[in-house]
Design an enzyme around this catalytic site. Structure first.
Site, PDB file in Angstrom:
ATOM      1  CB  CYS A   9      -3.350  34.673  12.147  1.00 38.81           C
ATOM      2  SG  CYS A   9      -3.942  35.818  10.919  1.00 38.81           S
TER       3      CYS A   9
ATOM      4  CD  GLU B 250      -2.527  -0.936   2.786  1.00 40.61           C
ATOM      5  OE1 GLU B 250      -3.697  -1.301   2.883  1.00 40.61           O
ATOM      6  OE2 GLU B 250      -1.862  -0.556   3.760  1.00 40.61           O
TER       7      GLU B 250
HETATM    8  C1  LIG Z   1      -0.783   5.871   5.491  1.00 44.48           C
HETATM    9  C2  LIG Z   1      -0.907   4.443   5.208  1.00 44.48           C
HETATM   10  C3  LIG Z   1      -0.285   3.891   4.094  1.00 44.48           C
HETATM   11  C4  LIG Z   1       0.595   4.687   3.164  1.00 44.48           C
HETATM   12  O1  LIG Z   1       1.726   5.150   3.788  1.00 44.48           O
HETATM   13  P1  LIG Z   1       2.839   5.950   2.934  1.00 44.48           P
HETATM   14  O2  LIG Z   1       3.856   6.306   3.913  1.00 44.48           O
HETATM   15  O3  LIG Z   1       2.158   7.121   2.350  1.00 44.48           O
HETATM   16  O4  LIG Z   1       3.328   4.992   1.891  1.00 44.48           O
HETATM   17  C5  LIG Z   1      -0.500   2.559   3.836  1.00 44.48           C
HETATM   18  N1  LIG Z   1      -1.273   1.807   4.644  1.00 44.48           N
HETATM   19  C6  LIG Z   1      -1.870   2.308   5.731  1.00 44.48           C
HETATM   20  C7  LIG Z   1      -2.714   1.446   6.566  1.00 44.48           C
HETATM   21  C8  LIG Z   1      -1.714   3.627   6.051  1.00 44.48           C
HETATM   22  O5  LIG Z   1      -2.301   4.119   7.138  1.00 44.48           O
END
Ligand SMILES: *Cc1c(COP(=O)(O)O)cnc(C)c1O
Length: 432
Positions: free
Chosen positions: A362, A291
């Site tokens: 601000c 991911e």
């Molecule tokens: C934020 C997140 C990602 C992505 O993280 P990056 O650092 O942007 O690659 C993947 N999986 C989960 C569960 C996340 O919370």
């Protein structure tokens, strides 16, 4: 010449992104302006999915973490590359749905999903829901049962890995609001419970150890821990969990001195660990998900601002104020994140001053950065802040009732608006 490979300087001495003159973009669309390089986004997605296909022999896929940068056009781009999406709220799900994204390729995350969100996910055919806690499992079982549906789920597991990153973005350790702990037996109990639920099918386990990580070792360690847990479940409960989501968090280059590992190398090293562990544990290799968020979009984006006031405070510092700030980029005030900046219309000159770039909000803490090397910037110049494609637009706010900037996408030398600049009427549209 500047941090991302898609940035250059043209014959006028102006900064270009994806071959497009940024000074001309500022003129055409106004500032502040987010500019994203579609070709680089696509090339990043392809590097990840080609590498995951190769390393896991086709048994794996990429789910772009849409929280890094979400809008309908981004969902369309991800869909057209054949990749999946990770969403963390009904708003991100809705954006994907309205963009025509194939919802069966969406994973739904979040540590505190509402019943409304769970029902929305089930009604719209979301591929799987990553369940964070027992109350969510119980509520989901009830909602799925009332709809006579089976919810495909993964569990968010805290593998107990220290990822050596900023504590606000570190998520794999036991003291975290995300997921089930392994050490305490909590995760095992949850799996047991899921296996007894009639309207829930456990299709995978998930871990995400943090963000902006430069080492490969924590990813290898997390994969090992997760596979051992899958083997334990098989041995003690007689169920083989078919999927394993290894999360995102791959580091990117914000500054010249950053030296991130190429994505392919992460994939090769981690897949080697997966293959080895599966051999040791006599486990069929699970279907792998990753991911990435930041690593897909961060380097593809820049933010353009117009310089207003310049304040030289003798022996203290020089402030260069721009027409945006924490409302469009809250990462400095949140994490003291560092960026590189360039005077876009003097991009061929040396950056021989060190200045503080200040926003227009601000708050004294409303800065883009301190002690930043920059060309001599004067009122009317255009400043480009680099590598702002992730967690800038998506974290933007209307603080001080500022209008959110437009997002422009460039591709093959052309530009187009993908998110319109907010109007003054947008600012008051929900006021009664
Ligand atoms: C934020 C997140 C990602 C992505 O993280 P990056 O650092 O942007 O690659 C993947 N999986 C989960 C569960 C996340 O919370």
């Amino acid at each position: 010449m500047y941090v991302s490979e898609n940035l250059n300087v043209n014959e006028k001495g102006n900064l270009t992104i994806g071959g497009v003159d940024t000074v001309a973009l500022a003129e055409e669309y106004g500032t502040p302006l987010y500019v994203m390089d579609e070709d680089l986004i696509r090339s990043n997605l392809r590097r990840f999915h080609e590498s995951i296909k190769k390393c896991y022999r086709g048994r794996g896929e990429v789910h772009y973490a849409s929280k890094a940068f979400s809008c309908m056009e981004m969902c369309r781009i991800v869909a057209s590359e054949g990749d999946g999406l990770d969403a963390v709220s009904i708003g991100e799900l809705y954006t994907a749905l309205k963009a025509g994204f194939p919802m069966e390729k969406v994973g739904f995350h979040g540590n505190n999903k509402s019943d409304e969100e769970l029902a929305f996910a089930l009604d719209n055919g979301v591929g799987h829901i990553i369940v964070d806690n027992i109350s969510e499992l119980e509520r989901l079982e009830k909602i799925a049962s009332s709809k006579n549906k089976t919810a495909h789920i993964m569990f968010r597991i805290k593998p107990g890995i220290d990822a050596h990153t900023h504590q606000f973005v570190m998520t794999g350790q036991i003291d975290s609001k995300f997921g089930f702990a392994l050490e305490t037996g909590e995760a095992f109990e949850a799996v047991k419970k899921a296996l007894s639920c009639k309207n829930v099918k456990l299709v995978g386990l998930h871990c995400h150890i943090g963000s902006q990580i430069f080492d490969i070792a924590p990813f290898e360690a997390a994969a090992k821990v997760m596979l051992e847990f899958i083997a334990k479940i098989r041995d003690e409960l007689g169920y083989t969990v078919p999927g394993l989501n290894l999360g995102g968090g791959f580091g990117i280059k914000y500054l010249e001195e950053h030296d991130p590992v190429p994505f392919e190398q992460y994939m090769e090293r981690v897949s080697a660990v997966v293959a080895e562990e599966c051999g040791k544990l006599n486990l069929e290799q699970p279907y792998i998900y990753i991911e990435p968020g930041r690593s897909i979009v961060a380097s593809a984006g820049i933010t353009l601002y117009t310089v207003g006031a310049r304040k030289e405070i003798p022996d203290i510092r020089t402030y260069v104020s721009v027409d945006g700030g924490m409302a469009d980029n809250p990462r400095y005030i949140l994490y003291q994140s560092e960026y590189e900046a360039v005077v876009a219309n003097k991009a061929g000159e040396e950056r021989n001053e060190k200045v503080t770039i200040a926003g227009r909000c601000c708050e004294s803490g409303d800065l883009i950065g301190e002690n930043m090397p920059l060309q001599h910037a004067e009122s009317g110049d255009i400043i480009a802040v680099l590598a702002t494609g992730a967690y800038n637009y998506s974290m933007s706010s209307n603080y001080n009732r500022l209008q959110k900037p437009a997002v422009v996408m460039v591709s093959e030398g052309k530009s187009r608006i993908v998110v319109k600049r907010e109007s003054l009427d947008d600012i008051i549209k929900n006021d009664v």
